[in-house]
Design an enzyme around this catalytic site. Structure first.
Site, PDB file in Angstrom:
ATOM      1  N   ASP A 289      27.309  49.294 -42.737  1.00 10.88           N
ATOM      2  CA  ASP A 289      27.497  47.953 -42.211  1.00 10.88           C
ATOM      3  C   ASP A 289      26.211  47.440 -41.544  1.00 10.88           C
ATOM      4  O   ASP A 289      25.444  48.207 -40.963  1.00 10.88           O
ATOM      5  CB  ASP A 289      28.652  47.976 -41.201  1.00 10.88           C
ATOM      6  CG  ASP A 289      29.006  46.603 -40.691  1.00 10.88           C
ATOM      7  OD1 ASP A 289      29.280  45.717 -41.511  1.00 10.88           O
ATOM      8  OD2 ASP A 289      28.997  46.411 -39.455  1.00 10.88           O
ATOM      9  N   GLU A 336      25.083  46.894 -46.872  1.00 11.84           N
ATOM     10  CA  GLU A 336      25.675  45.594 -46.546  1.00 11.84           C
ATOM     11  C   GLU A 336      24.532  44.683 -46.083  1.00 11.84           C
ATOM     12  O   GLU A 336      24.261  44.553 -44.889  1.00 11.84           O
ATOM     13  CB  GLU A 336      26.749  45.760 -45.472  1.00 11.84           C
ATOM     14  CG  GLU A 336      27.602  44.508 -45.247  1.00 11.84           C
ATOM     15  CD  GLU A 336      27.103  43.655 -44.107  1.00 11.84           C
ATOM     16  OE1 GLU A 336      26.674  42.515 -44.381  1.00 11.84           O
ATOM     17  OE2 GLU A 336      27.144  44.099 -42.950  1.00 11.84           O
ATOM     18  N   ASP A 390      35.609  40.022 -43.589  1.00 11.58           N
ATOM     19  CA  ASP A 390      35.174  39.012 -42.624  1.00 11.58           C
ATOM     20  C   ASP A 390      35.293  37.588 -43.161  1.00 11.58           C
ATOM     21  O   ASP A 390      35.042  36.632 -42.426  1.00 11.58           O
ATOM     22  CB  ASP A 390      33.715  39.258 -42.218  1.00 11.58           C
ATOM     23  CG  ASP A 390      33.564  40.440 -41.260  1.00 11.58           C
ATOM     24  OD1 ASP A 390      34.527  40.728 -40.527  1.00 11.58           O
ATOM     25  OD2 ASP A 390      32.491  41.059 -41.253  1.00 11.58           O
TER      26      ASP A 390
END
Length: 506
Positions: A289, A336, A390
Site C-alpha cells: 500500500d 500500489e 477506497d
C-alpha cells in the site's frame, strides 16, 4: 505471465451468521465460486487485528491475525465450544452490515472459553516457533485490557517504557490472560493455513495487502520505538498522510508514526525484511500500500488537525527493495502506485519492476490530470481495477460523477443499461492488455454506493459492508465465467500448476 482475473473481496465481507466473514465454510464457499468462474486470484485487505475505527489499515500488530475472522463452527467441531455458547448471541441482524460493537462485546468472551479448553501439544510448538512476535503481542494486549483498552501512550511510564521488572510482574500475575491471547492467535494461524491450502488446491492464489505504516497504538511501536521518528516523550512530532488534492481539499491525515529510515538503513532494513517475510507466509502475491511513500513521504505536524501544512521528505528508495531482494529473493509484489505521483515515484516503480495499478474510474474523472488510466495507454505489466476499496462502486460512481464524466465513460466503453454499467466496466478491464484484472465484489454484484467499503478521510461508516451467499446467483456465475473465457483470462489449469501453500501448520 498469463492473462488472468480475480476478485477483490475482504474476508470480513464474506457471509456469516456470526456478524463477520470467517476463515471457515464461508471462505471455502467463496473459493469454490472463484474456481467455478475461472478466477485465478482472491485479493483481500490486511488481516491484522483492527483497532479503533475498525480499519484494517490501523492494526494493533503487523504480525497477528484478526480474531474476528476465527470460525466458531470450526472450534465447535474441534470440541472447544458448544454451539449454544455462541449461536444465541446477538451478532447483528443486518446481513449487509457488520456491527463491530456487538463483535467486540461477544467475540472475545467466546474465544476465551475455547482457549480454556485448548489442550494440544501443537499449541506449545506454535508459541515457541512464533515467540519473536507473539510474546510481545500477548503481553501488549494483556496490558491494554488491564487499562481498559487505552493507548499504550497513556500507560504508567514503567509499562509504557517496557521496564523489565514491570513486565516480569505482569507476566507473573497474568499468565492466564497472556495464554488466552496466544491461544487466539493459534486458532487464527491454524484456520488461515487450512483456508490458504484449500485455495491453492483449487487453483486460487491469494493477493494480500500490507499497509506501509503501522498504527501508533501498536505493539510494533511499543516494542520497537527505535524504528520510528519519535521525540524524547515517545510521541511523534510529525505523522503520516497525504497532501490536499482535487479529491480532498484538506488532504488525508492518517496519524501514523513515520519511519526512521536512516536508522533502518544502518542494519540493512531488517525490520522491513522480517515484516515482508512474515506477510509472504500468508499470501501468494503481496500488494504494498502507498508505494509512493518509499520514494518520498508526506510529513504532517502532529499537532495539526488537517494535512494542509505537511511537507515532503525523501524515502529510502531502491535501497530498501535491494535489501529485501538480497535476503528474500524474487517475490510476487504489486506496487500500489496511486495518489500524488512525481518523477521519483515513476523511477522507483521502474527500478523495482513490480506491476503497478490502473484504476479505470480515474480515466473518466476530470479531477485527475493524468491520462495513464485509459486502457489504450496500458502496458501489459500492470493490474487493472474498476476501482479499489477506497473508490465508490461502478454504479455508485455512475450516479454521483458529473454528467460529462459519465458520458465519457459511456462513449469510451460503449456502456449500456441492458448489459449493465458495472459489467461494461468489467469488460473494459478484462478486455485491456493488463496482465491482471481484479474486480471488487460489489461490482460483480452490481451494487450502488451501499456496497462501498471505504470513504478515505471519513469515520463511522467504513469497513462495514458484507454480502449474502444467495447474491451469488447462477446468472452472475454464468456471466462472470463467460466474460473470463471470452477475454482469455481463464487459467489453463493443466498447463499452469497452482502455488503450493508453504504456510506452516502446527
Amino acid at each position: 505471465m498469463k492473462r488472468s482475473a480475480g476478485i477483490l473481496c475482504p474476508i470480513f465481507s464474506l457471509p456469516s451468521p456470526y456478524g463477520i466473514g470467517t476463515l471457515g465454510q464461508a471462505a471455502r464457499d467463496f473459493i469454490d465460486f472463484l474456481e467455478q468462474t475461472k478466477q485465478s486470484y482472491w485479493q483481500i485487505l490486511p488481516i491484522g487485528p483492527t483497532s479503533y475505527g475498525d480499519s484494517p489499515y490501523q492494526s494493533f500488530s503487523s504480525y497477528a491475525g484478526n480474531p474476528y475472522f476465527i470460525d466458531l463452527d470450526t472450534l465447535k467441531d474441534q470440541g472447544l465450544l458448544l454451539q449454544e455458547e455462541y449461536d444465541s448471541l446477538d451478532w447483528g441482524n443486518d446481513p449487509h452490515r457488520i456491527e463491530y460493537a456487538k463483535l467486540f462485546n461477544h467475540r472475545f468472551e467466546v474465544l476465551k472459553k475455547a482457549v480454556t479448553r485448548l489442550d494440544d501439544p501443537a499449541f506449545d510448538v506454535f508459541c515457541q516457533a512464533e515467540a519473536a512476535w507473539l510474546d510481545d503481542y500477548a503481553l501488549f494486549m494483556t496490558i491494554k485490557d488491564l487499562h481498559e483498552g487505552r493507548s499504550f501512550l497513556t500507560w504508567p511510564a514503567k509499562l509504557r517504557n517496557r521496564e523489565p521488572q514491570a513486565l516480569e510482574q505482569i507476566q507473573k500475575e497474568h499468565t492466564s490472560a497472556i495464554r488466552t491471547w496466544k491461544g487466539i492467535q493459534y486458532f487464527f494461524f491454524q484456520q488461515y493455513a487450512t483456508m490458504k491450502a484449500y485455495a491453492n488446491l483449487h487453483h486460487v492464489q491469494i493477493i494480500g495487502d500490507i499497509p506501509i505504516y503501522v498504527s501508533m497504538d501498536s505493539v510494533d511501536v511499543w516494542s520497537h520505538p527505535e524504528q520510528f521518528l519519535l521525540n524524547e516523550t515517545g510521541k511523534p512530532d510529525f505523522v503520516a498522510g497525504c497532501p490536499p488534492d482535487a479529491f480532498s481539499e484538506d488532504g488525508q491525515l492518517w496519524g501514523n508514526p513515520l519511519f526512521d529510515w536512516e536508522r533502518m538503513k544502518k542494519d540493512g532494513y531488517q525490520w522491513w525484511i522480517d515484516r515482508i517475510a512474515h506477510q509472504m507466509r500468508f499470501v501468494d502475491v503481496l500488494r504494498i500500500d502507498h508505494f509512493r511513500g518509499f520514494a518520498g513521504y508526506y510529513a504532517i505536524p502532529a499537532k495539526d488537525q488537517t494535512a494542509r501544512n505537511g511537507h515532503w521528505e525523501k524515502g529510502p528508495g531502491i535501497g530498501l527493495f535491494d535489501a529485501i531482494h538480497d535476503v528474500l529473493g524474487n517475490l510476487n509484489i504489486i506496487a500500489e502506485d496511486l495518489g500524488f505521483l512525481t518523477p521519483d515515484v515513476y523511477e522507483l516503480v521502474q527500478q523495482v519492476g513490480y506491476p503497478g495499478m490502473k484504476i479505470l474510474q480515474f480515466a473518466f474523472d476530470d479531477r485527475d490530470t493524468g491520462n495513464g488510466y485509459y486502457p489504450h495507454s496500458y502496458t501489459r505489466h500492470c493490474v487493472v481495477y474498476p476501482g479499489t476499496h477506497d473508490n465508490d462502486t461502478v454504479l455508485g460512481w455512475m450516479h454521483s460523477a458529473s454528467y460529462e464524466n459519465v458520458q465519457q465513460a459511456i462513449d469510451y466503453l460503449h456502456l449500456d443499461e441492458k448489459e449493465g454499467y458495472n459489467w461494461g466496466m468489467i469488460r473494459g478491464c478484462f478486455g485491456s492488455v493488463a496482465d491482471w484484472a481484479i474486480i471488487p465484489m460489489a461490482d460483480i454484484l452490481g451494487l450502488d454506493n451501499q456496497g462501498r467499503i471505504n470513504v478515505p478521510s471519513t469515520l463511522g461508516n467504513n469497513w462495514v459492508w458484507r454480502f449474502e451467499e444467495k447474491e451469488l446467483n447462477e446468472s452472475i456465475i454464468k456471466k462472470l465465467k463467460k466474460m473470463t473465457n471470452l477475454y482469455g483470462r481463464n487459467r489453463k489449469w493443466k498447463e499452469e500448476s497452482h502455488v503450493d501453500s508453504e504456510f506452516k501448520t502446527y
